[in-house]
Scaffold this motif. Structure first.
Motif, PDB file in Angstrom:
ATOM      1  N   ARG A 133      22.473  43.650  48.228  1.00 25.61           N
ATOM      2  CA  ARG A 133      23.723  42.913  48.111  1.00 25.61           C
ATOM      3  C   ARG A 133      24.859  43.650  48.818  1.00 25.61           C
ATOM      4  NH1 ARG A 133      23.771  41.840  41.566  1.00 25.61           N
ATOM      5  NH2 ARG A 133      22.147  40.249  41.482  1.00 25.61           N
ATOM      6  N   LYS A 134      25.740  42.898  49.388  1.00 25.62           N
ATOM      7  CA  LYS A 134      26.938  43.484  49.983  1.00 25.62           C
ATOM      8  C   LYS A 134      27.887  43.902  48.870  1.00 25.62           C
ATOM      9  CE  LYS A 134      30.767  42.487  53.117  1.00 25.62           C
ATOM     10  NZ  LYS A 134      31.805  42.905  52.165  1.00 25.62           N
ATOM     11  N   ALA A 135      28.222  45.173  48.856  1.00 23.48           N
ATOM     12  CA  ALA A 135      29.107  45.678  47.809  1.00 23.48           C
ATOM     13  C   ALA A 135      30.481  45.031  47.914  1.00 23.48           C
ATOM     14  CB  ALA A 135      29.224  47.196  47.924  1.00 23.48           C
ATOM     15  N   LEU A 136      31.080  44.773  46.755  1.00 19.20           N
ATOM     16  CA  LEU A 136      32.405  44.167  46.701  1.00 19.20           C
ATOM     17  C   LEU A 136      33.421  45.158  46.163  1.00 19.20           C
ATOM     18  CD1 LEU A 136      31.549  40.637  45.210  1.00 19.20           C
ATOM     19  CD2 LEU A 136      32.015  41.202  47.605  1.00 19.20           C
ATOM     20  N   HIS A 137      34.661  44.969  46.568  1.00 22.65           N
ATOM     21  CA  HIS A 137      35.785  45.728  46.018  1.00 22.65           C
ATOM     22  C   HIS A 137      36.497  44.816  45.018  1.00 22.65           C
ATOM     23  CE1 HIS A 137      39.872  47.941  46.759  1.00 22.65           C
ATOM     24  NE2 HIS A 137      39.374  48.170  45.553  1.00 22.65           N
ATOM     25  N   ILE A 138      36.449  45.191  43.760  1.00 23.55           N
ATOM     26  CA  ILE A 138      36.993  44.360  42.685  1.00 23.55           C
ATOM     27  C   ILE A 138      38.124  45.108  41.997  1.00 23.55           C
ATOM     28  CG2 ILE A 138      36.440  43.199  40.502  1.00 23.55           C
ATOM     29  CD1 ILE A 138      33.386  43.538  41.698  1.00 23.55           C
ATOM     30  N   VAL A 139      39.243  44.450  41.814  1.00 23.75           N
ATOM     31  CA  VAL A 139      40.386  45.042  41.114  1.00 23.75           C
ATOM     32  C   VAL A 139      40.702  44.194  39.886  1.00 23.75           C
ATOM     33  CG1 VAL A 139      42.833  45.614  41.222  1.00 23.75           C
ATOM     34  CG2 VAL A 139      41.362  46.079  43.189  1.00 23.75           C
ATOM     35  N   HIS A 140      40.596  44.815  38.725  1.00 21.88           N
ATOM     36  CA  HIS A 140      41.008  44.165  37.479  1.00 21.88           C
ATOM     37  C   HIS A 140      42.480  44.460  37.232  1.00 21.88           C
ATOM     38  CE1 HIS A 140      37.022  43.075  35.744  1.00 21.88           C
ATOM     39  NE2 HIS A 140      36.597  44.067  36.518  1.00 21.88           N
ATOM     40  N   ILE A 141      43.257  43.430  36.973  1.00 21.09           N
ATOM     41  CA  ILE A 141      44.652  43.600  36.547  1.00 21.09           C
ATOM     42  C   ILE A 141      44.726  43.028  35.144  1.00 21.09           C
ATOM     43  CG2 ILE A 141      47.077  43.124  37.047  1.00 21.09           C
ATOM     44  CD1 ILE A 141      46.331  42.706  39.947  1.00 21.09           C
ATOM     45  N   CYS A 142      44.970  43.882  34.171  1.00 21.69           N
ATOM     46  CA  CYS A 142      44.830  43.457  32.777  1.00 21.69           C
ATOM     47  C   CYS A 142      45.731  44.280  31.871  1.00 21.69           C
ATOM     48  CB  CYS A 142      43.366  43.592  32.338  1.00 21.69           C
ATOM     49  SG  CYS A 142      42.629  45.190  32.749  1.00 21.69           S
ATOM     50  N   SER A 143      45.679  43.975  30.593  1.00 19.94           N
ATOM     51  CA  SER A 143      46.565  44.637  29.630  1.00 19.94           C
ATOM     52  C   SER A 143      45.845  45.617  28.720  1.00 19.94           C
ATOM     53  CB  SER A 143      47.276  43.574  28.765  1.00 19.94           C
ATOM     54  OG  SER A 143      46.325  42.731  28.131  1.00 19.94           O
ATOM     55  N   GLU A 144      44.501  45.672  28.778  1.00 20.23           N
ATOM     56  CA  GLU A 144      43.735  46.581  27.931  1.00 20.23           C
ATOM     57  C   GLU A 144      42.520  47.105  28.672  1.00 20.23           C
ATOM     58  OE1 GLU A 144      42.645  45.111  24.025  1.00 20.23           O
ATOM     59  OE2 GLU A 144      44.159  43.531  24.177  1.00 20.23           O
ATOM     60  N   MET A 145      42.047  48.271  28.212  1.00 16.33           N
ATOM     61  CA  MET A 145      40.815  48.854  28.739  1.00 16.33           C
ATOM     62  C   MET A 145      40.373  49.983  27.820  1.00 16.33           C
ATOM     63  SD  MET A 145      40.361  51.152  32.153  1.00 16.33           S
ATOM     64  CE  MET A 145      38.782  51.889  32.594  1.00 16.33           C
ATOM     65  N   GLU A 146      39.132  49.901  27.347  1.00 18.41           N
ATOM     66  CA  GLU A 146      38.608  51.013  26.553  1.00 18.41           C
ATOM     67  C   GLU A 146      38.321  52.211  27.463  1.00 18.41           C
ATOM     68  OE1 GLU A 146      35.089  50.013  24.394  1.00 18.41           O
ATOM     69  OE2 GLU A 146      36.200  49.338  22.643  1.00 18.41           O
ATOM     70  N   PRO A 147      38.485  53.448  26.970  1.00 15.47           N
ATOM     71  CA  PRO A 147      39.040  53.822  25.665  1.00 15.47           C
ATOM     72  C   PRO A 147      40.529  54.139  25.734  1.00 15.47           C
ATOM     73  CG  PRO A 147      38.067  55.737  26.694  1.00 15.47           C
ATOM     74  CD  PRO A 147      37.936  54.607  27.690  1.00 15.47           C
ATOM     75  N   VAL A 148      41.163  53.740  26.831  1.00 11.40           N
ATOM     76  CA  VAL A 148      42.549  54.137  27.077  1.00 11.40           C
ATOM     77  C   VAL A 148      43.513  53.391  26.170  1.00 11.40           C
ATOM     78  CG1 VAL A 148      44.350  54.316  28.832  1.00 11.40           C
ATOM     79  CG2 VAL A 148      41.962  54.679  29.459  1.00 11.40           C
ATOM     80  N   VAL A 149      43.382  52.080  26.112  1.00  5.08           N
ATOM     81  CA  VAL A 149      44.245  51.274  25.249  1.00  5.08           C
ATOM     82  C   VAL A 149      43.445  50.050  24.825  1.00  5.08           C
ATOM     83  CG1 VAL A 149      45.305  50.163  27.273  1.00  5.08           C
ATOM     84  CG2 VAL A 149      46.457  50.060  25.052  1.00  5.08           C
TER      85      VAL A 149
END
Length: 634
Positions: A133-149
């Motif tokens: 598979r051709k690798a993709l560059h994915i950017v999540h823009i969100c308000s939460e993420m374990e374990p940070v918040v």
């Protein structure tokens, strides 16, 4: 026969002999090439093994473990060639891909020695296909993420899915606001970037600081407003009267940061209403600022939280209120004088993913849309359902470091050891017909009148029962009342969350009672299945688990199931089909009866469940990957 004919036959035979000889020589050369390749690989393995051996560090994969899996895999591939299961060309291709991804081998291939050649070959071919598979560059823009918040299911989903995508060879980054209450210790190498950047808000450009680091192996960017520093310098993540302004500022700042940093991701992955406004921002403002090859995927975890605002407020981030306050765009379907931010994410995204392990697309649209039914119906073709998952590197009885013995579907002996250890840990005396663990989130209002008869029945059958809350202590008045009424030598209430004990309860129990199969936050039902403990849902909030009444999936084949399940108002998720068909109509009474009267069927059910993969790396990853590749090719 004439001399001419004989001479012609002789020439044909000569040509055939020459051709066959060339084929033989080519085959010999190929075998020599493969032998040289094998010798080279084995030589590299010996060099690595002769090097400095790393000590075993908890939570990491050591070099000896990695090399053992790696060399075992290569030898099994050789065996498959000798058995005629695969050709030399395919074997060479698989070896190369294994060599290229050797650091990931222990994470991808588990219990190699216990697998048959056919099972392992199937996994190797899937692995080979994924590496193409051709690798993709994915950017999540969100308000939460374990374990940070972490506040809800969004945090575990972002981290779990992102890690799975990265293990699959993709580049994944996450952008969050820099909250005052986030766990900065969970971020490795956190540092403030020297340069600041400007973002637009309320008619002006404002400075922002950028912090970068790594959390859970993922690149993490934190955006800190300078002028509007109070937006995220608060005790809570959500629940303020200016939440729209806070997260609209963050969404616009994230887009300005992407453009000014020169990032050109393949996929922008946005979540819930807090970053849904990025949909219209992207298409109305940013798509022509170097992001022409980027596409937008919107994931919604909760349709009930939509954020309705006055249309004029859209101008704060540079959007045109008059252009967007229309029925086919952001205008709310019921309160038409307002705009609906969540609706904007649905309308302006290339694909929309609803997260649910038990609900179908039809049921979400027609019964749980919270006023968005017309919008969801119009955009039905781009709506997908994906199941939640869990961290398969942490929740797997075959390699769980918190268990006294490991076990798997092929060798379940360790489960009996865990059962003995659980009884000893909680002070149970003697044996019992079964152990029932009751795992609750600690925030659900438990209906004691519904739960009590089931537990009393189990106690009369000589069952040992354990109650434990998750994250928060089980100290509600209802639980205290239950504890008073069910005083018994075979009852234990654990009033303090204990992670190690949770692992042991899952491993040592035969049955896990849970409030519902729909558990997006902790995924107790799926974890129970993986640990060989059957989840029995009481759906306590609705006075008994009846939401699947009248739907019998046990006689439906896998191929028929996808069509049949749509007629029954269920999506074609394999996890959904399995849970409903296996446990959807089973009560605690029926489960105990099967344990006592049909143990062979119970054991088969347990092993069958353990063989399934409900981790983030399985169906959830596949559905998101299919969505990414589809919209990338639009």
């Amino acid at each position: 026969m004439s001399d001419t004919d004989i001479w012609k036959l002789f020439n044909d035979a000569q040509r055939n002999i020459v051709y066959l000889n060339k084929q033989r020589l080519a085959a010999v050369e190929e075998l020599k090439k493969l032998q040289r390749e094998k010798e080279l690989l084995l030589g590299r393995i010996e060099q690595l093994e002769a090097g400095k051996q790393m000590n075993v560090v908890e939570g990491t994969v050591t070099k000896p473990m990695l090399l053992s899996s790696f060399s075992e895999l290569l030898l099994r591939i050789d065996s498959m060639v000798l058995l005629g299961m695969i050709g030399t060309s395919e074997a060479s291709d698989i070896r190369k891909k294994v060599m290229d991804r050797k650091d990931n081998i222990p994470d991808v291939f588990h219990d190699i020695q216990q697998k048959t050649d056919m099972e392992l070959l199937s996994e190797l071919r899937q692995f080979s296909e994924k590496t193409m598979r051709k690798a993709l560059h994915i950017v999540h823009i969100c308000s939460e993420m374990e374990p940070v918040v972490s506040f809800g299911s969004l945090a575990s989903c972002v981290t779990g899915l992102s890690c799975a995508l990265q293990r699959d060879g993709n580049l994944v980054e996450v952008i969050l606001p820099k909250y005052a209450n986030m766990d900065l210790d969970a971020i490795q190498g956190l540092r403030k970037a020297e340069a600041e950047f400007d973002s637009y808000f309320s008619g002006r450009w404002h400075k922002n600081r950028v912090w970068i680091g790594v959390a859970g192996g993922l690149g993490l960017t934190l955006i800190e407003p300078v002028y509007h520093s109070s937006f995220f310098n608060r005790d809570r993540i959500y629940g303020y009267s200016d939440d729209f302004e806070r997260f609209t500022y963050f969404s616009r700042a994230s887009m300005d940061y992407l453009v000014k940093s020169g990032k050109q991701p393949d996929i922008l992955h946005i979540h819930n209403w807090e970053t849904a406004i990025i949909g219209p921002l992207f298409w109305d403002i940013f798509v022509h600022q170097g992001l022409g090859g980027t596409r937008v995927l919107f994931t919604c975890h909760d349709l009930s939280s939509q954020c309705l605002e006055q249309p004029d407020k859209l101008g704060l981030c540079g959007l045109d209120p008059h252009r967007l306050h229309r029925p086919d765009r952001l205008q709310d379907n019921n309160k038409t004088h307002l705009v609906n931010i969540l609706k904007g994410g649905i309308v302006y995204s290339n694909k929309v993913v609803m997260m649910s392990s038990v609900l179908s697309k039809e049921r979400i649209i027609h019964s749980l849309s919270h006023g968005l039914e017309p919008t969801l119906a119009i955009h039905k073709e781009k709506l997908l359902i994906a199941p939640y998952g869990f961290d398969g590197t942490k929740w797997d009885p075959s390699r769980d470091k918190l268990l006294p013995a490991n076990y798997s579907a092929d060798d379940i002996g360790g489960k009996a050891v865990c059962k003995v250890a659980l009884r000893q840990r909680l002070g149970f005396s003697g044996c019992s017909s079964a152990i029932v663990g009751c795992i609750f989130s600690g925030v659900i209002d438990i209906d004691v009148d519904n739960l009590k008869p089931a537990i009393q029945h189990a106690l009369r059958k000589g069952v040992q029962c354990i109650f434990m809350g998750l994250k928060t202590p089980v100290r509600s008045t209802t639980m205290q009342a239950l504890q008073e009424e069910l005083k018994d030598v075979n009852m234990r209430f654990v009033n303090k969350y204990d992670e190690a004990l949770l692992h042991l309860i899952l491993a040592g129990s035969d049955i896990i009672l849970c409030s519902s199969f729909d558990d997006p936050l902790f995924q107790i039902p799926l974890k129970a299945i993986k640990y060989g403990s059957s989840p029995i849902s009481l759906d306590i909030r609705n006075g008994g688990f009846r939401q699947f009444e009248g739907h019998d999936f046990r006689s439906i084949s896998r191929k028929e199931g996808f069509r049949q399940s749509e007629r029954h108002d269920f999506g074609s998720l394999m996890s959904t089909q399995y849970i409903i068909s296996t446990f959807g109509k089973m009560s605690l009474y029926q489960a105990l009866d099967e344990i006592n009267n049909d143990p062979s069927r119970w054991t088969w059910r347990m092993k069958d469940g353990m063989s399934k993969d409900f981790s983030w790396d399985a169906e959830c990853l596949d559905i998101h990957w299919a969505a990414y590749t589809f919209i990338k090719n639009l």
